[in-house]
Design a protein around this motif. Sequence first.
Motif, PDB file in Angstrom:
ATOM      1  N   LEU A 158       4.830  36.927 -17.586  1.00 48.43           N
ATOM      2  CA  LEU A 158       5.444  37.630 -17.429  1.00 48.43           C
ATOM      3  C   LEU A 158       5.361  38.856 -17.726  1.00 48.43           C
ATOM      4  O   LEU A 158       5.825  39.772 -17.241  1.00 48.43           O
ATOM      5  CB  LEU A 158       6.731  37.247 -18.631  1.00 48.43           C
ATOM      6  N   GLU A 201       3.866  34.018 -20.525  1.00 51.00           N
ATOM      7  CA  GLU A 201       4.041  34.484 -21.150  1.00 51.00           C
ATOM      8  C   GLU A 201       2.747  36.303 -20.973  1.00 51.00           C
ATOM      9  O   GLU A 201       3.534  36.872 -21.043  1.00 51.00           O
ATOM     10  CB  GLU A 201       3.389  34.790 -23.013  1.00 51.00           C
ATOM     11  N   VAL A 246      10.512  32.311 -16.693  1.00 53.19           N
ATOM     12  CA  VAL A 246       9.418  33.193 -16.662  1.00 53.19           C
ATOM     13  C   VAL A 246       9.805  33.418 -15.484  1.00 53.19           C
ATOM     14  O   VAL A 246      10.022  34.529 -14.819  1.00 53.19           O
ATOM     15  CB  VAL A 246       8.044  32.735 -16.687  1.00 53.19           C
TER      16      VAL A 246
END
Length: 1318
Positions: A106, A103, A220
């Motif tokens: 990204l 995360e 991603v």
Amino acid sequence: MGSAELERRVVELVTATQRKEEESPVVWAMELGQCVAAAPSIELGEVVVSQLCFRHNKPSLWKFLDLSLSSGLLSPLHVLSLLSSRVIPQRRSQPEAYRLFLELLLRYAFSFGTISGNTSKEKIAETVDLALQLSETYKVRVVEFGHALVLFFFSTIISLIDSTLDDWELNMASRKRPRLAFGGSGYYDVEIDSRGSEDVKSNEHQERIRRMNSFLAIEVLGKLTESRKALVLLRLVHLNMPEKFNGLLQRLRFLEARQMASSDLNTAVQLLARLSGNIQRVLGFEYQLNKRQLIGVLLDIGCQKPTFHCKSGFGPSTCWVPLDIYMENALDGKQLSIKSAINILAEGIMTLQVINQASWQETFLALWLSALRLVQRERDPLEGPIPHLEARLCVLLSIVPLAIADVLEGGTNLNSSSLHKDTASGTVENGDGHEINGKSNTSRKDGLISSLQVLGNFSGLLCPPSSVIDSANSAATKAARFIHNSNNEKGASGGSSCGDICIKSGGDMRHLVVEACIARELIDTSAYFWPGYVSASMISPSNTSPVQKSPWSTFMEGAPLRDSLINSLIMTPASSFAEIEKVYHIALNGLEEEKSAAAKILCGASLRSGWNIQEHVVHFVVKLLSPPVPPNYTGPNHLMDHMSMLSAILFRASTMDTVHILSLHGMVPKVAASLIPLCEVFGSLKPTENNRSSMGDESSIYMVFSLAFLVLLRLWKFYRPPLEQYIAERGGAGGGELTLEYLLLLRNSHVASTWNEKNSSGDQFESASEKLMYIDSYPKLQAWYSQNKSCVASTFSGLSRENPLHDVANKILSMIYWKMTRSGASSSTSAGPSSSSVSGSPADVGEDAKPMLPAWEVLEAIPFVLEAILTACAHGRLSSRDLTTGLRDLVEFLPASLATIISYFSAEVTRGIWKPVPMNGTDWPSPATILKSVESEIKEILEAVGVNVPSCFTEISTVMLPLPLAALVSLTITFKLETCFEYIHAVAGLALENCASGCPWPSMPIVGCLWAQKVRRWHHFIVVSCSRSVFRQNKDAVAQLLRSCFSSFFGSHHTSTSLLSSQSSVSGLLGYTITGCSARPSVAPGFLYLRSCRTIPVVQYVNNVIVGLVAEYALKLTTKWASTDSPRLNSTQASLSLAISKAKEAATLGACLLCVAGGVRLVQELYRETIPTWLLSPKEEKLGEASSVSRVMEGYAMAYLVILAGSIEWGFGGKLSSWALSRRAGIVGIHMDFLAGVLEGDISLGCDPATWKSYVSCLVGLMVNFAPAWIKDVKMETLRKLASGLRGWHECELALSLLERGGPSVIGSAAELVNVLD
């Protein structure tokens, strides 16, 4: 605060938060922000990551990390690289951490922020390199922030894909992991085993996260690679580290191939398709230039395919004019190319196809039409000692098909290469980063076929010349017979025989072209069935007599070589390789009389007009010049056994057209290497009483030597005077054509490459002729060669009586003046030559007392003989008539002596020490009767092409020539004009013209008149030749002729001459025919320029004129549509495209005219001097105040001129010799250094700012699009300066596209421009 103190403080905050059971990452950020010296903090990043992995792997610390990255307290690149190296290997034991890392990746992968100071950037780059081991993995030194960014991003993609492959238990055998890869399974197996005692529920939860993480990683990557920034970073890897990028493509292909085999992959189909599609976009990604600026529009339209239109049925767009100019230039009888026209044309085709962005059909059609125009210009030829229709047909029907074969083979090799090929996108790289569509490569053959089909629409060019009508009809008959037989085979009945058809309408040039292509397997016989190729009315059954049997069929059936069959075989071209091969073996191993006959057959119609097998005939002819030593041979020299064969082949191969055909096939170095041993051997032998020489077709020691020697000297243009040699040799390799050493160097390099190929395949050399050769191995030739150089360089100091040459010279003097002494022709004023060099009177010797000396000894003594007789004539002791007669007798005795006579007299003319003599008809021949009319015709020819130089046509009271030139022209006009003397005229004519044109006016018209009086049918040729000499004398004439070339190409609105106003484009430039049918000769401006440009003494002047004309025409053509001073676009797309097209045509014409005049020497001058001087010099406004739009177009035209001129000499790729690559790198580098210097403000400009900006931007844009290989040769610092200047003009994408092609050394600079992209 130090690292230890920071770590202590972070641990305290984490543990305090745990005790209070609350999280306050904002407070942490504020507190720790006060503890660091500067943001982003490298030390704090290392501390936080070390705590996260995995001592304090807590949500609060992840939140703090997120906040620190978003606020700029930490560097995203630094933190993500540290996390990559620690989290990815532990992704199975720490699935939550892996998910959080994905995360963050990204969110922050492209959040580089602003980092103050180079020191901070360098430190981040260093830590990223250390964390990911980038330098070791990619074998490069990573010291720049941008470089670290590119490799981090690429490494992360590779690692995530590899990790996913391992998670899905897919083993890719060919996968090469990066060194210390952090995605491998070996890093987590131990962790999983050590956690075997965990709670089962926890394990199930983590297993679910692990499975989801595999899909999340692909998702991603799919999202990351969608951005333009990702495309830029990946493209930098693709262009500068292609083998690494291919590893990424292989992984994706592996995943695609396993989709159905794995349930995991089957679920992730859409995710993988998205990722794969994004990666494929990298291969075809192009930057979008700023189209709100006119320069961006210029580059966008200028790099698109031009409109391909036809004019009057005579050809396509003028953007293909380089093909016409090259072909016509290759037919200049004064020039013998040392490089194969096949290779040059193949390279030219590839270059023009790229820069014109044309389809292969358009490219091949333009090539055929240029070659057909070349043939059609010979319809009403100038009759003279120049290559004629045979050489032109050789280009159309042999050279062009062979060049196309090279292009097709290159396409096959390109398509078979897997290194730069991508099956999904269909795009292929040409090896230089320049991408071209894969389909266009596979359709080269289809393009050829369709071009030949379309060729039938150009009826104006397909009418065959009278001499080849029979051949065209035969080709049409062959096709008709094939169709007829095919139809009969399909029918129920047997049908009629092959001979039972007749042709009702004749064939055309397309039939010959198609046959030439079929013979070389470029197409097949299905071409006979093309619509309209053979009309139905052409074939009709009849009772006509059967087709006459070919003499070659009779020969192949075993008929002996008798006179009638020999004559038929000489007059009829062979049709197959087997026929030629049989003749070759007879010439080498047959009976004595058969050898000579076979040599004559080989050099007959098969060589001149056997277009379908001409390359094989040429090969065998050259091989016969070096017959191998028979096994166990014990004689004195095996070449003597082949004397009759060698004499026959040399005699017939020395004609104008034949020598030119050998040159077009690139045989000059090989022929020179074959002739050198012949000269050495036969020049060292004493002739016997039965081996007297003659100037005719007779086999003798002197004759074989003379033929070989004179042809050898023609190959390196020995007759050039010292000044011209110096001018040519200053250009380095350009002057290499003038030395035997250079020809041998070219030949040896070819032999060495062939040797390597044969060694790799296990073959052996065919003969000793394929060994390396050096002039030192031939002492007799080397001695003459050195003496000739001395003779050219300085006068002789005289001979002592003790020198053996003294006796030889006296014997020669006695021989050549025997006739006049005996007949009493010598009067008191012609008592014979005498000088300090050679003294003594000619003895009263008879015909039988001719000296039987080796030819080398005769040649060595001739300069001293010439000095003696020329001195005697100058002092009145020898009459001009006796001088001429003596020279003629000397040439009859040993024809090779003509070379020394020419060399000596040419050198003496340039020295200027001899008084002029009156050409009054008493002492010397007089041109007075036609001199005025010839000068008038010359003036008319020049005025017809817009050249007016009255200074060259002033009244002359007495017609005079320098004594050596008068003697030379008087000698040459005594030679008979018969075919058997063509080898003499081929040497004498070119040397005489070269010598006379270098003398003050009107020396050339005087010489021309004397020859025109002798050969009336050569009158037009001679007058045109004389008109060329004006350009050697007068610079203004050169400028006027160049202006006329542009006017005739574009059409002139101001000229009153009929020639310039009646036609434009290619036909206006070069003419429909070489001369008109009128009583007066006329030639087109371009044709006259091509035949004159290489004799211009100050060839650099041509550069300045051409650059000025290109700029002028770019302004003129733009003014027609530009109506405002705004640099913004205020014109329609169509009018802008037309203006750009015309500017490109002006630059194209300029580049071609420049390159034919001086080759790489002038291109070097253009880059180093001409263009920089033009940019720095203030311009005079001759056309009124030009608009800004016109100035922009002027800069574009100049940039296109520079790029195209360079590409003509070097091509766009890297297939050059090492020295040529080095020269290109040096020349391009100097020019780019100059541009960078101006951009930095070190140099002041004289041109308009709009012109300057347009020139730099367009030059860079054209180089990026068409010549990316050149950019890699430019210094790193220069590229950075250029990119910085382009950024200042808001051309960021152009700057980025320049840097990304600059090689690995500028990857960092390119990557740092990513932030400026939208």
